[in-house]
Design an enzyme around this catalytic site. Structure first.
Site, PDB file in Angstrom:
ATOM      1  N   GLY A  30      -0.440   3.906  27.127  1.00  0.00           N
ATOM      2  CA  GLY A  30       0.525   5.232  28.600  1.00  0.00           C
ATOM      3  C   GLY A  30      -0.129   4.012  29.467  1.00  0.00           C
ATOM      4  O   GLY A  30      -0.683   3.047  29.981  1.00  0.00           O
ATOM      5  N   ASP A  31       0.422   5.090  30.765  1.00  0.00           N
ATOM      6  CA  ASP A  31       0.448   4.418  32.223  1.00  0.00           C
ATOM      7  C   ASP A  31      -0.971   4.309  32.323  1.00  0.00           C
ATOM      8  O   ASP A  31      -1.463   3.070  33.343  1.00  0.00           O
ATOM      9  CB  ASP A  31       0.812   5.311  33.031  1.00  0.00           C
ATOM     10  N   VAL A  77      -5.178   4.162  23.663  1.00  0.00           N
ATOM     11  CA  VAL A  77      -5.467   5.297  22.635  1.00  0.00           C
ATOM     12  C   VAL A  77      -6.058   4.309  21.377  1.00  0.00           C
ATOM     13  O   VAL A  77      -4.593   3.441  20.895  1.00  0.00           O
ATOM     14  CB  VAL A  77      -4.875   6.051  22.375  1.00  0.00           C
ATOM     15  N   ASP A 117       4.341  17.350  32.230  1.00  0.00           N
ATOM     16  CA  ASP A 117       5.278  16.408  31.363  1.00  0.00           C
ATOM     17  C   ASP A 117       5.146  17.244  29.866  1.00  0.00           C
ATOM     18  O   ASP A 117       4.892  16.173  28.375  1.00  0.00           O
ATOM     19  CB  ASP A 117       3.663  15.197  31.131  1.00  0.00           C
TER      20      ASP A 117
END
Length: 498
Positions: free
Chosen positions: A111-112, A116, A227
């Site tokens: 992700g940003d 993970v 989101d």
């Protein structure tokens, strides 16, 4: 070389294993971001990515405190989870948990603000999704606050359709969140596997109903999600869903209220009814006592048709009885006063008020909920343009249209119309939140109290991860792959070829 990164690299290399995956679980999906990693070549890649641009000092709600009691203690609905016990055993034995207690098996997504990994608690068969964030990188990109916000929100959550944060810890270089691992992938990948790449209406109803309950809970805590998209809705091993990614969420104040009908004979669910009085209610755990709960007579009686000859005589008596029963009060916990000026979300899901910079509140979650339902039913979003700029113009100026195929029922289309009203003050659920959406005809027949007992549309096939040293076939087959990692960047590790 930095000693900690060297040690971390060694930990990852030592934990490299041969992983055997079943055909139905080819995608071990991220708990963050929109990048997906698959065990097979037929990887379905989503082009949707979240964006965030903070406001210049006018985002008043971003710095407000969480209105709920945040605790890192065991979550009640997970109290019998063996993973809690395994973590507690190590914490009791060694005093604390750290990166050295976990074996990183596979990167699930990036992700940003972090990557993970599927991880195993050493010496156990307990698997987790571990989000690892490089603190120096976050500081350099001014995203430390976003990481902190996500951690604080995860600590607050205790809901069957939201992630459990088992523990979190920090090293000199990294901040780590240890959460649930969902082997079923995400709804974007699952939708791509459906005939026509869209869900049947009943399946879509199941998923959006569970997402609605998750959003309702978040709003009760004063958390605006911001989101929602299929990539962020993960599928657990039992087929039920779990929302992920909270680094774009907004925390704000909320004042839960009970809407009580002042006229016992008035139905509080009837449209146009104005006979309400508003009563504040405390929902903190310490205050949920008989003195704090508004008493009601009983549930409104449900009368079944009778074949008796006295039916006509009893009809009037039953009607009189019904008017004497006070309807149940309606709990509304919608953070309607929240205001943010940040440019936050995913282009295809952005609400018009965000794009126009007018300031936004909780109504943006109901707009994204409408886009989410539309995508599940039709296999695409309604305002997607040739590029991000064209998409934003379409969201603001283009009217909502439905394709001729697939055929979707009137109730579903009516719900989408109500949610995708461009003026937030006229949007469905603007004032009463999820309570209003639950009463829509689209959800007729949904037993909200027993939704966890409902049979999911799809049950993921089990994922088999062999123990180190186990004899596994080294033949090149579609169901097996050998995974190695190296720390070639400052956030995560990329798989090496061969």
């Amino acid at each position: 070389e930095d000693p900690e990164k060297s040690s971390l690299r060694g930990s990852v290399k030592d934990s490299s294993v041969s992983a055997k995956f079943s055909d139905g679980a080819s995608s071990l999906t991220k708990a963050s971001g929109s990048t997906k990693v698959s065990g097979h070549a037929d990887l379905v890649q989503s082009g949707k990515s979240s964006v965030y641009r903070a406001s210049a000092g006018s985002d008043v709600s971003d710095d407000s405190t969480c209105s709920s009691i945040c605790s890192s203690a065991s979550k009640p609905h997970k109290s019998n989870d063996s993973r809690w016990e395994a973590i507690q055993v190590i914490r009791t034995k060694e005093g604390s948990l750290g990166l050295s207690h976990f074996r990183l098996l596979k990167r699930l997504g990036c992700g940003d603000i972090g990557s993970v990994y599927l991880s195993e608690l050493s010496g156990t068969k307990c698997y987790f999704a571990m989000k690892i964030m490089d603190k120096a990188s976050l500081a350099g990109r001014k995203k430390l606050l976003r990481a902190q916000t996500e951690r604080e929100i995860l600590q607050c959550l205790d809901h069957p359709f939201l992630p459990t944060l088992y523990t979190h810890f920090e090293t000199d270089k990294f901040s780590c969140l240890v959460m649930e691992f969902c082997p079923g992938g995400d709804l974007h990948t699952l939708r791509q596997k459906q005939p026509g790449k869209y869900f049947p209406e009943q399946a879509a109803k199941f998923y959006v109903a569970e997402v609605l309950l998750a959003l309702e809970y978040l709003h009760m805590l004063g958390i605006i999600y911001r989101d929602l998209k299929p990539e962020n809705v993960l599928v657990r091993e039992d087929g039920h869903i779990m929302l992920s990614d909270f680094d774009l969420s907004l925390r704000c104040d909320v004042s839960p209220t009970l809407l009580k009908s002042s006229n016992p004979g008035v139905d509080p669910n009837q449209k146009g009814n104005q006979a309400y009085c508003v009563q504040p209610v405390c929902i903190e755990p310490a205050c949920i006592q008989p003195a704090c709960v508004t008493t009601t007579t009983c549930f409104s009686p449900r009368f079944f048709s009778s074949k008796s000859k006295r039916e006509k005589k009893e009809k009037k008596a039953k009607a009189d009885m019904a008017t004497q029963v006070r309807p149940l009060p309606e709990l509304v916990a919608e953070p309607t006063d929240a205001r943010s000026m940040s440019f936050v979300g995913t282009h295809e899901y952005l609400a018009p008020e965000i794009i126009k910079g007018e300031g936004h509140g909780s109504a943006v979650d109901w707009w994204t909920f409408g886009i989410f339902l539309y995508e599940l039913l039709f296999g695409k979003t309604p305002f997607k343009g040739s590029g991000n700029r064209a998409t934003l113009f379409n969201v603001v100026g283009q009217p909502l249209r439905f394709p001729e195929s697939p055929v979707v029922g009137f109730a579903a289309r009516d719900l989408i119309r109500g949610l995708l009203i461009k003026e937030p003050q006229h949007r469905l659920a603007y004032k009463r939140g999820a309570t209003e959406i639950k009463q829509h005809p689209f959800f007729e027949g949904v037993n909200w109290a027993l939704i966890r007992c409902a049979t999911p549309p799809d049950i993921p096939k089990p994922v088999e991860i062999p123990r180190p040293g186990a004899s596994t076939s080294q033949k090149a087959t579609p169901s097996a792959e050998k995974v190695h990692f190296t720390s070639i960047d400052h956030i995560g590790w990329e798989p090496l070829s061969g």
